[in-house]
Design a protein around this motif. Structure first.
Motif, PDB file in Angstrom:
ATOM      1  N   GLY A 275       0.817  -1.204   0.000  1.00  0.00           N
ATOM      2  CA  GLY A 275       0.000   0.000   0.000  1.00  0.00           C
ATOM      3  C   GLY A 275       0.856   1.261   0.000  1.00  0.00           C
ATOM      4  N   PHE A 276       0.170   2.395  -0.187  1.00  0.00           N
ATOM      5  CA  PHE A 276       0.879   3.676  -0.297  1.00  0.00           C
ATOM      6  C   PHE A 276       1.606   4.026   0.996  1.00  0.00           C
ATOM      7  N   LEU A 277       0.913   4.048   2.122  1.00  0.00           N
ATOM      8  CA  LEU A 277       1.532   4.404   3.394  1.00  0.00           C
ATOM      9  C   LEU A 277       2.533   3.353   3.841  1.00  0.00           C
ATOM     10  N   TYR A 278       2.296   2.109   3.518  1.00  0.00           N
ATOM     11  CA  TYR A 278       3.224   1.044   3.876  1.00  0.00           C
ATOM     12  C   TYR A 278       4.572   1.247   3.166  1.00  0.00           C
ATOM     13  N   GLN A 279       4.531   1.599   1.893  1.00  0.00           N
ATOM     14  CA  GLN A 279       5.767   1.835   1.152  1.00  0.00           C
ATOM     15  C   GLN A 279       6.501   3.069   1.652  1.00  0.00           C
ATOM     16  N   ARG A 280       5.751   4.131   2.028  1.00  0.00           N
ATOM     17  CA  ARG A 280       6.421   5.316   2.541  1.00  0.00           C
ATOM     18  C   ARG A 280       7.097   5.021   3.876  1.00  0.00           C
ATOM     19  N   TRP A 281       6.451   4.223   4.714  1.00  0.00           N
ATOM     20  CA  TRP A 281       7.045   3.866   5.999  1.00  0.00           C
ATOM     21  C   TRP A 281       8.305   3.015   5.791  1.00  0.00           C
ATOM     22  N   GLU A 282       8.279   2.141   4.817  1.00  0.00           N
ATOM     23  CA  GLU A 282       9.456   1.338   4.524  1.00  0.00           C
ATOM     24  C   GLU A 282      10.603   2.221   4.020  1.00  0.00           C
ATOM     25  N   GLU A 283      10.296   3.230   3.236  1.00  0.00           N
ATOM     26  CA  GLU A 283      11.337   4.137   2.759  1.00  0.00           C
ATOM     27  C   GLU A 283      11.944   4.927   3.907  1.00  0.00           C
ATOM     28  N   ILE A 284      11.122   5.356   4.861  1.00  0.00           N
ATOM     29  CA  ILE A 284      11.659   6.054   6.039  1.00  0.00           C
ATOM     30  C   ILE A 284      12.542   5.124   6.856  1.00  0.00           C
ATOM     31  N   PHE A 285      12.131   3.888   7.026  1.00  0.00           N
ATOM     32  CA  PHE A 285      12.911   2.926   7.792  1.00  0.00           C
ATOM     33  C   PHE A 285      14.244   2.629   7.104  1.00  0.00           C
ATOM     34  N   GLN A 286      14.242   2.535   5.786  1.00  0.00           N
ATOM     35  CA  GLN A 286      15.483   2.286   5.055  1.00  0.00           C
ATOM     36  C   GLN A 286      16.392   3.504   5.062  1.00  0.00           C
ATOM     37  N   ALA A 287      15.812   4.715   5.078  1.00  0.00           N
ATOM     38  CA  ALA A 287      16.633   5.923   5.099  1.00  0.00           C
ATOM     39  C   ALA A 287      17.391   6.064   6.408  1.00  0.00           C
ATOM     40  N   ARG A 288      16.864   5.497   7.485  1.00  0.00           N
ATOM     41  CA  ARG A 288      17.556   5.563   8.767  1.00  0.00           C
ATOM     42  C   ARG A 288      18.845   4.747   8.750  1.00  0.00           C
ATOM     43  N   ARG A 289      18.882   3.696   7.958  1.00  0.00           N
ATOM     44  CA  ARG A 289      20.044   2.813   7.926  1.00  0.00           C
ATOM     45  C   ARG A 289      20.930   3.025   6.706  1.00  0.00           C
ATOM     46  N   GLY A 290      20.396   3.607   5.648  1.00  0.00           N
ATOM     47  CA  GLY A 290      21.161   3.806   4.426  1.00  0.00           C
ATOM     48  C   GLY A 290      21.816   5.173   4.384  1.00  0.00           C
ATOM     49  N   SER A 291      22.432   5.472   3.263  1.00  0.00           N
ATOM     50  CA  SER A 291      23.103   6.748   3.058  1.00  0.00           C
ATOM     51  C   SER A 291      22.123   7.775   2.480  1.00  0.00           C
ATOM     52  N   TRP A 292      22.637   8.997   2.330  1.00  0.00           N
ATOM     53  CA  TRP A 292      21.809  10.079   1.808  1.00  0.00           C
ATOM     54  C   TRP A 292      21.424   9.822   0.359  1.00  0.00           C
ATOM     55  N   HIS A 293      22.319   9.263  -0.415  1.00  0.00           N
ATOM     56  CA  HIS A 293      22.027   9.034  -1.824  1.00  0.00           C
ATOM     57  C   HIS A 293      20.993   7.919  -2.020  1.00  0.00           C
ATOM     58  N   GLU A 294      20.878   7.025  -1.050  1.00  0.00           N
ATOM     59  CA  GLU A 294      19.925   5.941  -1.177  1.00  0.00           C
ATOM     60  C   GLU A 294      18.533   6.302  -0.675  1.00  0.00           C
ATOM     61  N   ALA A 295      18.398   7.466  -0.050  1.00  0.00           N
ATOM     62  CA  ALA A 295      17.098   7.865   0.476  1.00  0.00           C
ATOM     63  C   ALA A 295      16.160   8.250  -0.667  1.00  0.00           C
ATOM     64  N   ALA A 296      14.858   8.161  -0.391  1.00  0.00           N
ATOM     65  CA  ALA A 296      13.852   8.501  -1.395  1.00  0.00           C
ATOM     66  C   ALA A 296      13.872  10.006  -1.660  1.00  0.00           C
ATOM     67  N   THR A 297      13.388  10.377  -2.843  1.00  0.00           N
ATOM     68  CA  THR A 297      13.411  11.786  -3.238  1.00  0.00           C
ATOM     69  C   THR A 297      12.533  12.643  -2.332  1.00  0.00           C
ATOM     70  N   TRP A 298      11.376  12.129  -1.940  1.00  0.00           N
ATOM     71  CA  TRP A 298      10.474  12.952  -1.119  1.00  0.00           C
ATOM     72  C   TRP A 298      11.068  13.164   0.273  1.00  0.00           C
ATOM     73  N   ILE A 299      11.879  12.221   0.764  1.00  0.00           N
ATOM     74  CA  ILE A 299      12.526  12.407   2.066  1.00  0.00           C
ATOM     75  C   ILE A 299      13.595  13.496   1.963  1.00  0.00           C
ATOM     76  N   LYS A 300      14.393  13.459   0.897  1.00  0.00           N
ATOM     77  CA  LYS A 300      15.409  14.487   0.702  1.00  0.00           C
ATOM     78  C   LYS A 300      14.777  15.870   0.573  1.00  0.00           C
ATOM     79  N   THR A 301      13.686  15.942  -0.199  1.00  0.00           N
ATOM     80  CA  THR A 301      13.027  17.231  -0.398  1.00  0.00           C
ATOM     81  C   THR A 301      12.469  17.781   0.913  1.00  0.00           C
ATOM     82  N   SER A 302      11.862  16.912   1.715  1.00  0.00           N
ATOM     83  CA  SER A 302      11.299  17.354   2.993  1.00  0.00           C
ATOM     84  C   SER A 302      12.395  17.853   3.931  1.00  0.00           C
ATOM     85  N   LEU A 303      13.517  17.131   4.000  1.00  0.00           N
ATOM     86  CA  LEU A 303      14.604  17.540   4.878  1.00  0.00           C
ATOM     87  C   LEU A 303      15.236  18.849   4.406  1.00  0.00           C
ATOM     88  N   LEU A 304      15.397  19.009   3.100  1.00  0.00           N
ATOM     89  CA  LEU A 304      15.983  20.246   2.591  1.00  0.00           C
ATOM     90  C   LEU A 304      15.077  21.446   2.843  1.00  0.00           C
TER      91      LEU A 304
END
Length: 265
Positions: free
Chosen positions: A56-85
């Motif tokens: 689902g939509f929210l399930y995938q976004r939550w997975e992207e947030i969880f992966q961004a906590r463990r991965g690097s900046w380049h591996e994070a999703a675009t919407w996460i980078k945009t929100s942080l910037l």
């Protein structure tokens, strides 16, 4: 509506239209208004529940947030980078606005001080401070600015240079050096002729003592790093010779042509 965004890191870019597309089909419109509101709430609950299921939509976004906590900046999703910037830029704008208000209030408060406050020239500090006040007052007579404002700016420059230099800021240390040189020039110009050298020397000593904190850690000795390079090329010289050997001569032709014979005894 299909999602035309290009995939990033193996995942499609999030789109809020995907959440709307997960809504179950709307049944025929009921006759009563109350039943219509109940149906809408049921559809929203079903869409919310379905969006949290796997895929689902929210399930995938939550997975992207969880992966961004463990991965690097380049591996994070675009919407996460945009929100942080955007959040970081908003915080910087707020901090700059607050800093501007603080500096403006400080300048206004210092400008309201009378120019003759503590300017009688008595004491060690008065010996250094009074010529500066006199010099700024004489210069302000030819400018469209109050002497108190010039004196307040002079004080603020010294304070920022001292604090910023102590924190290791290069620009603040340059401002501190210019502040000291300018102060010595003003004291030499406005001090009484009989005590000009003493007042300037005293100011130089006070500025040198304050420079212990403002120029903390600054050294003119070049820093040499004797770290061996990580990659050291090895040269192995070798000489390659290519020689062409003649073809072997047949056994019957060892004596040469038939008309030539070796000398026999």
């Amino acid at each position: 509506m299909p999602n035309n965004d290009k995939p990033l890191n193996g995942h499609d870019n999030p789109s809020f239209l995907d959440l709307l597309n997960q809504l179950p089909p709307q049944p025929p419109a009921p006759e009563l208004h109350g039943q219509h509101g109940t149906t809408q709430r049921a559809r929203l609950r079903a869409a919310w529940k379905e969006s949290w299921e796997e895929g689902g939509f929210l399930y995938q976004r939550w997975e992207e947030i969880f992966q961004a906590r463990r991965g690097s900046w380049h591996e994070a999703a675009t919407w996460i980078k945009t929100s942080l910037l955007l959040g970081g830029l908003s915080l910087i704008v707020l901090m700059l606005d607050a800093a501007g208000d603080v500096v403006s209030a400080a300048l206004k408060g210092l400008s309201d001080l009378p120019a003759t406050h503590g300017g009688d020239g008595s004491g060690l500090w008065g010996t250094v401070d009074h010529p500066v006040r006199v010099f700024l007052a004489d210069q302000a007579a030819h400018l469209s600015v109050a002497p108190a404002a010039l004196y307040a700016f002079w004080q603020l420059t010294g304070l920022l240079g001292l604090v910023g230099g102590f924190l290791g800021n290069a620009g603040a240390r340059i401002a501190w050096l210019l502040f000291g040189i300018g102060s010595l020039a003003m004291i030499w110009s406005a001090a009484p002729a009989g005590g000009r050298a003493a007042a300037t020397g005293l100011a130089a000593l006070m500025w040198a003592l304050a420079s212990i904190f403002a120029l903390r850690g600054l050294t003119l000795r070049p820093i040499v790093h004797n770290h061996p390079p990580q990659f050291q090329p090895q040269f192995n010289p070798a000489l390659h010779l290519h020689a062409t050997l003649p073809a072997p001569t047949p056994a019957g032709d060892d004596l040469g042509p038939d008309n030539i014979h070796p000398l026999q005894r």
